[in-house]
Design a protein around this motif. Sequence first.
Motif: not given
Length: 529
Positions: A179-199
Amino acid sequence: MSVKITLKAGIVLAGIVLGVAVAYEVAQAIQLREGRLELRHSAEQTMTAEEHLAAEANDAIAQVADDNLTFCSDRELAFMRAYIFRSPHVRDLGRVKEGKLYCSAAIGRLAEPMLTPTPTMVVDGRKIYVNIRIMLSGDAASSASDAAGAVLEIGSVSAVMNPRDFNNPNNLPGIFSGMLLDRSRKRVLPVLGQTTPLTSEEVIAGDVIERGGIFYQPICSQRANLCAIVGKPRAEMLSSSQPLVAGFEIGGGLLGGAFALIVVQFYLRHRSLESQLRRAVRRHTLTLVYQPVVNLQTSEIVGAEALVRWVNEQGTVVNPEIFVALAEEQGFITEITRLVVQRAVTELRDLLLHGNFMVTLNIASEDLADPRFYGHLQECLLKAAVPPSSIGIELTERSTTDQETAVEALAQLKSIGHKTYIDDFGTGFSSLAYLHELDVDGIKIDQVFTRSVGTEAVTASVVPQILEMAARLDLQVVVEGIETEEQAAYFRAAGRGVLGQGWLFGKPLAADRFREMYVQQTEGRQQVS
Ligand code: C2E
Ligand code: MG
Ligand code: MG
């Protein structure tokens, strides 16, 4: 009997079941704790692998940026191809300028520079694209499963990675680790772009979360803008060590069963002790022994204390402190007292008629509160023609804590003509001062004080105070538990009227033997005089 056995077996069985259940819970808790630790370890390993991938992409980009070769020249393309050839994870390297791709190691130089899409995420000036098809090498693009790529673009260089490389192959199917992490915006995104089970918040917090029967352990890197999630179903965490659970259950069952057995045995013994005692009272099998009370100056026996004895149905002598307490607890001490009164008056009748011989009886607080007690006492005395002055009554400090009842009882006993004593004096809750409130004839100083004579014990320092107080209030003093001549001498010196009781003068004896001893002593005295 069989009901008792069935009840016992039932309770033991319940203990075993309870023990097994508790042990099962404990084993589960231990397993879950271990499972969580394993999960954490697996997440850390995944994270380390992903950090390596990210480092590789960064290295590839840095090398191309510093290659000092002409932009998209044949030499540069050859340099980039050589890198990809060596690299296990970088699939392609490309060069970009003002939002357009000019060439890539896999595709070569583009006749028409291609517009790059909007980045999925921009973190610290690095552009990240996920789900990218266009920039993948020909063979990778042809395989449907590998059709999507993840691209990292820094400055004018982009590196294409296979997003599947970010996944931990041991992870649960459907849970994509990378997962990619955008710390400043507190956002996490899977590398494949699919949904994750956690927020995103849950991933960044990094705590284990159980959802839908699966434990998820999120983790984020300290060095790279990457996070990962690994998961394990609860059932798998618990099935990892069946022998542990079995061991715990057996141990728990045994412990629970043993504990229940002890409780049942104790209960049954207590119950049977109580019913045996009730039977003994009904059948009048309790007996009395008499311990001499002597004048310390003359060693002359002036009386005796009646002490109750019980040999149970198994032939065991039961300590009176135990069965008296049991009868008090179960509310039938008054029946024992009736027996004691009756026996004492008849067994030593001849001595009691003597005039200067007194038997003291131990009376419980329940007796004082029982209005029938006084009537019965008088009736027994009347029948035997024994004067009330020959019967002394011992009350413990414990039994006089209800002061109102105690004051009334003492007044009544006194009016009948009995002498009254506070037994075990000094061991109760009351202070010396409370003696003023109670109209008694004497005190029986407890054995603990006797034992402390000649020692440094704190109790020893109280003895002179007790003696002085008793003298001031004109109270008769009986010292209990005198075992040595030294103890006798100490109290003898305290004053003329002090009486003593203890093994030094005689142990408690049955009525006949007590009478023999008494007669022997008085005859001896008469011969001397
Ligand atoms: P207590 O009334 O203080 O009786 C004195 C206890 O001290 C007796 O124990 C006696 O045997 C013991 N004793 C006497 N001299 C010595 C000595 O020199 N050294 C030592 N170590 N012990 C000595 P016992 O007979 O075991 O009675 C214990 C308690 O049970 C009594 O204490 C009394 O509180 C109670 N008890 C005994 N008989 C009766 C009774 O008939 N009715 C009631 N309600 N309680 C009784
Ligand atoms: Mg006593
Ligand atoms: Mg006593």
